[in-house]
Design a protein around this motif. Structure first.
Motif, short mmCIF file in Angstrom:
data_model
loop_
_atom_site.label_atom_id
_atom_site.label_comp_id
_atom_site.label_asym_id
_atom_site.label_seq_id
_atom_site.Cartn_x
_atom_site.Cartn_y
_atom_site.Cartn_z
N PRO A 34 99.62 24.17 28.08
CA PRO A 34 100.75 23.86 28.71
C PRO A 34 101.03 22.70 29.67
CG PRO A 34 100.42 26.20 28.89
CD PRO A 34 99.05 25.35 28.44
N LEU A 35 100.09 22.35 30.20
CA LEU A 35 100.03 21.57 31.38
C LEU A 35 99.40 20.00 30.83
CD1 LEU A 35 99.39 23.24 34.79
CD2 LEU A 35 101.52 22.02 33.79
N ARG A 36 99.18 19.97 29.69
CA ARG A 36 98.24 18.55 29.19
C ARG A 36 99.19 17.27 29.54
NH1 ARG A 36 99.27 15.80 24.59
NH2 ARG A 36 100.96 16.53 23.50
N THR A 37 98.46 16.24 29.52
CA THR A 37 99.09 14.91 29.76
C THR A 37 99.61 14.46 28.54
OG1 THR A 37 97.25 14.39 31.65
CG2 THR A 37 98.57 12.65 30.48
N ARG A 38 100.84 13.93 28.62
CA ARG A 38 101.60 13.60 27.30
C ARG A 38 101.81 12.03 27.49
NH1 ARG A 38 102.60 18.46 28.91
NH2 ARG A 38 102.64 20.28 27.48
N LYS A 39 101.76 11.28 26.14
CA LYS A 39 101.91 10.06 26.36
C LYS A 39 103.33 9.94 25.89
CE LYS A 39 100.51 5.87 23.74
NZ LYS A 39 99.67 5.24 22.82
N LEU A 40 103.95 8.98 26.59
CA LEU A 40 105.30 8.44 26.49
C LEU A 40 105.35 7.14 25.81
CD1 LEU A 40 106.73 9.16 29.97
CD2 LEU A 40 106.80 10.66 28.21
N LEU A 41 106.50 6.97 24.85
CA LEU A 41 106.55 5.76 24.03
C LEU A 41 107.56 5.00 24.63
CD1 LEU A 41 106.68 7.79 20.74
CD2 LEU A 41 104.65 6.55 21.83
N MET A 42 107.32 3.58 25.04
CA MET A 42 108.05 2.67 25.67
C MET A 42 107.75 1.11 25.37
SD MET A 42 108.55 3.93 29.70
CE MET A 42 109.51 2.78 29.99
N HIS A 43 108.56 0.38 25.23
CA HIS A 43 108.15 -0.93 25.02
C HIS A 43 107.22 -1.64 26.03
CE1 HIS A 43 110.93 -1.59 21.67
NE2 HIS A 43 111.73 -0.99 22.22
N LYS A 44 106.30 -2.50 25.75
CA LYS A 44 105.25 -3.07 26.49
C LYS A 44 105.95 -3.84 27.74
CE LYS A 44 100.99 -3.17 25.86
NZ LYS A 44 100.18 -2.07 26.30
N LYS A 45 107.03 -4.66 27.52
CA LYS A 45 107.75 -5.25 28.67
C LYS A 45 108.06 -4.22 29.53
CE LYS A 45 109.26 -9.24 26.25
NZ LYS A 45 110.41 -10.15 25.95
N GLN A 46 108.80 -2.99 29.03
CA GLN A 46 109.46 -2.11 30.05
C GLN A 46 108.21 -1.45 30.77
OE1 GLN A 46 110.88 0.47 27.08
NE2 GLN A 46 113.15 -0.08 27.76
N ILE A 47 106.99 -1.29 30.26
CA ILE A 47 106.13 -0.75 30.92
C ILE A 47 105.42 -1.63 32.01
CG2 ILE A 47 103.60 0.08 30.69
CD1 ILE A 47 104.32 1.16 27.97
N MET A 48 105.37 -2.83 31.63
CA MET A 48 104.71 -3.95 33.01
C MET A 48 105.93 -4.04 33.91
SD MET A 48 102.02 -4.71 31.96
CE MET A 48 101.37 -3.51 30.83
#
Length: 152
Positions: free
Chosen positions: A78-92
């Motif tokens: 239930p509490l696992r870490t989940r990856k989010l999907l975003m563009h690299k520019k947004q993440i930076m």
């Protein structure tokens, strides 16, 4: 469809009380097995969740998605870490804004958009106690003004 719109499945109401939201970004979520079924049933809790950028990728921590009742052996942590999907520019851009001025990333709401689960991530700055009191005063004044205008 604008960001943050769709069928809202969970919302972090405490976030606007504890933080001042500076900006919002929409992100997809990488889910395993029966997690989407639990989310569609509304069995998700965002209260203590936060997002963190590690190695150029963004992850969602401390968000509780309850195990699916009919999932038997295929259930997930239930509490696992989940990856989010975003563009690299947004993440930076978010990385720069969180590193420089003590801001944090928090999930504001989870919703369905075109059949996919999306998370609205807010770039937030923590409020002090006196800021929270000011907001409550402002909210009460607005409520009283609306009542007075409505009674006329």
């Amino acid at each position: 469809m604008p960001k943050g719109s769709g069928k809202v499945l969970a919302q972090n109401r405490k976030a606007s009380y504890d933080f001042s939201i500076l900006d919002t970004v929409e992100a997809g979520v990488v889910l395993q097995g029966t997690e989407i079924k639990s989310i569609r049933a509304g069995r998700i809790n965002l209260k203590d969740g936060y997002a963190k950028i590690q190695n150029g990728e963004i992850y969602l921590h401390n968000v509780h998605i309850s195990p699916y009742e009919q999932g038997n052996q295929f259930n997930h942590d239930p509490l696992r870490t989940r990856k989010l999907l975003m563009h690299k520019k947004q993440i930076m851009r978010l990385l720069g804004e969180t590193k420089s001025s003590g801001n944090t990333l928090i999930p504001l709401k989870v919703y369905l958009k075109d059949g996919y689960a999306k998370v609205l991530i807010g770039l937030a700055k923590g409020k002090k106690k006196y800021d929270k009191r000011e907001d409550l005063k402002r909210k009460d004044q607005k409520r009283e003004l609306d009542r007075a205008l409505r009674s006329r």
